[in-house]
Design a protein around this motif. Sequence first.
Motif, mmCIF file in Angstrom:
data_model
loop_
_atom_site.group_PDB
_atom_site.id
_atom_site.type_symbol
_atom_site.label_atom_id
_atom_site.label_comp_id
_atom_site.label_asym_id
_atom_site.label_seq_id
_atom_site.Cartn_x
_atom_site.Cartn_y
_atom_site.Cartn_z
ATOM 1 N N GLY A 51 10.960 3.202 1.312
ATOM 2 C CA GLY A 51 10.907 3.731 2.664
ATOM 3 C C GLY A 51 9.605 4.402 3.019
ATOM 4 N N HIS A 52 8.572 4.256 2.194
ATOM 5 C CA HIS A 52 7.265 4.856 2.456
ATOM 6 C C HIS A 52 6.200 3.762 2.499
ATOM 7 C CE1 HIS A 52 9.537 8.351 1.206
ATOM 8 N NE2 HIS A 52 8.550 9.151 1.575
ATOM 9 N N ARG A 53 5.242 3.931 3.386
ATOM 10 C CA ARG A 53 4.114 3.006 3.483
ATOM 11 C C ARG A 53 2.866 3.654 2.909
ATOM 12 N NH1 ARG A 53 0.586 4.153 7.665
ATOM 13 N NH2 ARG A 53 1.300 5.700 9.196
ATOM 14 N N THR A 54 1.901 2.797 2.534
ATOM 15 C CA THR A 54 0.647 3.309 1.976
ATOM 16 C C THR A 54 -0.363 3.544 3.092
ATOM 17 O OG1 THR A 54 -0.198 1.066 1.652
ATOM 18 C CG2 THR A 54 1.033 2.061 -0.178
ATOM 19 N N ALA A 55 -1.129 4.596 2.925
ATOM 20 C CA ALA A 55 -2.202 4.928 3.872
ATOM 21 C C ALA A 55 -3.457 5.258 3.069
ATOM 22 C CB ALA A 55 -1.798 6.104 4.748
ATOM 23 N N ALA A 56 -4.555 4.523 3.310
ATOM 24 C CA ALA A 56 -5.799 4.707 2.548
ATOM 25 C C ALA A 56 -6.377 6.101 2.779
ATOM 26 C CB ALA A 56 -6.819 3.649 2.961
ATOM 27 N N LEU A 57 -6.967 6.661 1.696
ATOM 28 C CA LEU A 57 -7.623 7.971 1.769
ATOM 29 C C LEU A 57 -9.117 7.767 1.986
ATOM 30 C CD1 LEU A 57 -5.777 9.759 -1.186
ATOM 31 C CD2 LEU A 57 -5.366 10.056 1.264
ATOM 32 N N LYS A 58 -9.659 8.423 2.990
ATOM 33 C CA LYS A 58 -11.086 8.272 3.284
ATOM 34 C C LYS A 58 -11.935 8.882 2.168
ATOM 35 C CE LYS A 58 -10.607 8.235 8.325
ATOM 36 N NZ LYS A 58 -11.004 8.879 9.603
ATOM 37 N N GLY A 59 -13.005 8.149 1.782
ATOM 38 C CA GLY A 59 -13.908 8.636 0.754
ATOM 39 C C GLY A 59 -13.418 8.428 -0.654
ATOM 40 N N HIS A 60 -12.312 7.667 -0.809
ATOM 41 C CA HIS A 60 -11.775 7.395 -2.137
ATOM 42 C C HIS A 60 -11.730 5.895 -2.365
ATOM 43 C CE1 HIS A 60 -10.447 11.538 -1.530
ATOM 44 N NE2 HIS A 60 -10.243 11.609 -2.855
ATOM 45 N N PRO A 61 -11.661 5.459 -3.630
ATOM 46 C CA PRO A 61 -11.553 4.013 -3.921
ATOM 47 C C PRO A 61 -10.286 3.431 -3.301
ATOM 48 C CG PRO A 61 -12.115 5.236 -5.908
ATOM 49 C CD PRO A 61 -11.787 6.262 -4.866
ATOM 50 N N ILE A 62 -10.236 2.108 -3.244
ATOM 51 C CA ILE A 62 -9.115 1.413 -2.614
ATOM 52 C C ILE A 62 -7.798 1.634 -3.348
ATOM 53 C CG2 ILE A 62 -9.373 -0.762 -3.890
ATOM 54 C CD1 ILE A 62 -8.798 -2.172 -1.195
ATOM 55 N N CYS A 63 -7.891 1.971 -4.648
ATOM 56 C CA CYS A 63 -6.669 2.199 -5.427
ATOM 57 C C CYS A 63 -6.082 3.583 -5.165
ATOM 58 C CB CYS A 63 -6.947 2.014 -6.918
ATOM 59 S SG CYS A 63 -8.174 3.168 -7.560
ATOM 60 N N CYS A 64 -6.761 4.403 -4.401
ATOM 61 C CA CYS A 64 -6.269 5.736 -4.068
ATOM 62 C C CYS A 64 -5.689 5.702 -2.647
ATOM 63 C CB CYS A 64 -7.389 6.771 -4.146
ATOM 64 S SG CYS A 64 -8.087 6.955 -5.808
ATOM 65 N N PHE A 65 -4.443 6.114 -2.484
ATOM 66 C CA PHE A 65 -3.773 6.070 -1.181
ATOM 67 C C PHE A 65 -2.738 7.175 -1.106
ATOM 68 C CE2 PHE A 65 -1.976 2.926 -4.091
ATOM 69 C CZ PHE A 65 -0.666 3.361 -4.201
ATOM 70 N N ASP A 66 -2.255 7.399 0.095
ATOM 71 C CA ASP A 66 -1.208 8.387 0.336
ATOM 72 C C ASP A 66 0.065 7.655 0.758
ATOM 73 O OD1 ASP A 66 0.052 10.773 0.548
ATOM 74 O OD2 ASP A 66 -0.940 11.427 2.398
ATOM 75 N N SER A 78 7.963 -3.753 1.111
ATOM 76 C CA SER A 78 7.261 -3.568 -0.163
ATOM 77 C C SER A 78 6.693 -2.158 -0.221
ATOM 78 C CB SER A 78 6.127 -4.598 -0.303
ATOM 79 O OG SER A 78 5.351 -4.330 -1.438
ATOM 80 N N SER A 79 6.708 -1.580 -1.406
ATOM 81 C CA SER A 79 6.170 -0.231 -1.585
ATOM 82 C C SER A 79 4.653 -0.200 -1.486
ATOM 83 C CB SER A 79 6.614 0.333 -2.940
ATOM 84 O OG SER A 79 6.133 -0.498 -3.990
ATOM 85 N N GLU A 80 4.015 -1.366 -1.546
ATOM 86 C CA GLU A 80 2.563 -1.418 -1.476
ATOM 87 C C GLU A 80 2.080 -1.850 -0.083
ATOM 88 O OE1 GLU A 80 1.303 -3.950 -4.590
ATOM 89 O OE2 GLU A 80 1.903 -2.583 -6.194
ATOM 90 N N SER A 81 3.018 -1.949 0.857
ATOM 91 C CA SER A 81 2.642 -2.355 2.203
ATOM 92 C C SER A 81 2.160 -1.137 2.995
ATOM 93 C CB SER A 81 3.831 -3.000 2.908
ATOM 94 O OG SER A 81 3.504 -3.334 4.231
ATOM 95 N N ASN A 82 1.323 -1.391 3.959
ATOM 96 C CA ASN A 82 0.789 -0.296 4.769
ATOM 97 C C ASN A 82 1.314 -0.328 6.203
ATOM 98 O OD1 ASN A 82 -0.485 -2.553 5.692
ATOM 99 N ND2 ASN A 82 -2.573 -1.787 5.461
#
Length: 383
Positions: A51-66, A78-82
Amino acid sequence: MQSVGTQFVIVCTFQHIEKIHVHCERKMDSVSSISSSSAPVSVCSARCPAGHRTAALKGHPICCFDCIPCSEGEIINSSESNQCIKCPDDQWPNSMRDQCIPKVIQYLSYDEFLGGCLAAISIVCSILTACIFGLFLKNRNTPIVKANNRELSYLLLIFLMLCFLCSLIFIGRPLKVTCMLRQVVFGIIFSICLSSILAKTITVVMAFNATKPNNKMKMLVDFKLPVYIVPACSLVQIILCISWIANYSPFPEFNMAAETGKIVIECNEGSTVFFSCVLGYMGFLACVSLLVAFLARNLPDSFNEAKFITFSMLVFASVWVTFIPAYLSTKGRYMVAVEVFAILSSSSGLLVCIFFPKCYIILMKPELNTRTYIIGKNKKMLN
């Protein structure tokens, strides 16, 4: 010597490369064994929960998200969907928010506690009214039943019984027929009740004034004017209801927004103007009855009903004045419950205030329900 040294360096280099190759093969084997059992976990961020989507963190690598939860009424596959997906209007997310399921359909049902209680109260009150009607028929030749036109008392009791029973139309799954009958039956029956009360009040006034010498009111008493008040006043409401049905007939509809995650089946009134006119006309009859009863409350007549009618109209008015804000502030099936409660409360107020004092005299004080007592009381009034 130089050639021997060169050969030694070459041999060492090959041995070192071979060791690196073996080490890499071992690493690849370990990685493949891990991937075969479970997905690799990011070093920076863990996998998002359901029930949570991924949101990219600014200034961090692509593997880092919220991880951000999906909004109300949305799911994520999918848990990896944004991006979350909104469910259709007739569906709602499940507890994991990974699938849309049909919404629960609700209405004021006989099976639930609220609907069952209202239905039981309606039936009990209608039986009580029928018992009072039977008591009046049994004692139809006594003075207290004869006073203030017993035919109007019979008519009022019959339609009060129908008032209690008409609330049953509001309970249950709304259909096209029941939606059309709800407000129409309720409006006409209540108008007849209020017209009967108005006629009874006018009877009190006319009966007192007719005893005065050379008063023209006696002619109206002989003409039986109060009898014609009921059909005349009821006809206005009947015309309103027929016009309502003919032009803006009520119909059932599915309310998707009344309650979260549920579909409420309710009756669309078709026209709020006609609905307001029906309620407004009943309010007008109640106000006229209250005014006439209040003015006639102190008339020296045996078994004068004016005081009791005044109290009954005050109860009726207070119930329906509080009904309007309560009705507008509720949603879904609770709107229907509020209207049913208002119908039962106002009908009970009329029954208790007008007929319970008479029943008390008939059952508990029979010595007051005699011609001798009335003649003696009238002599005291004249003296």
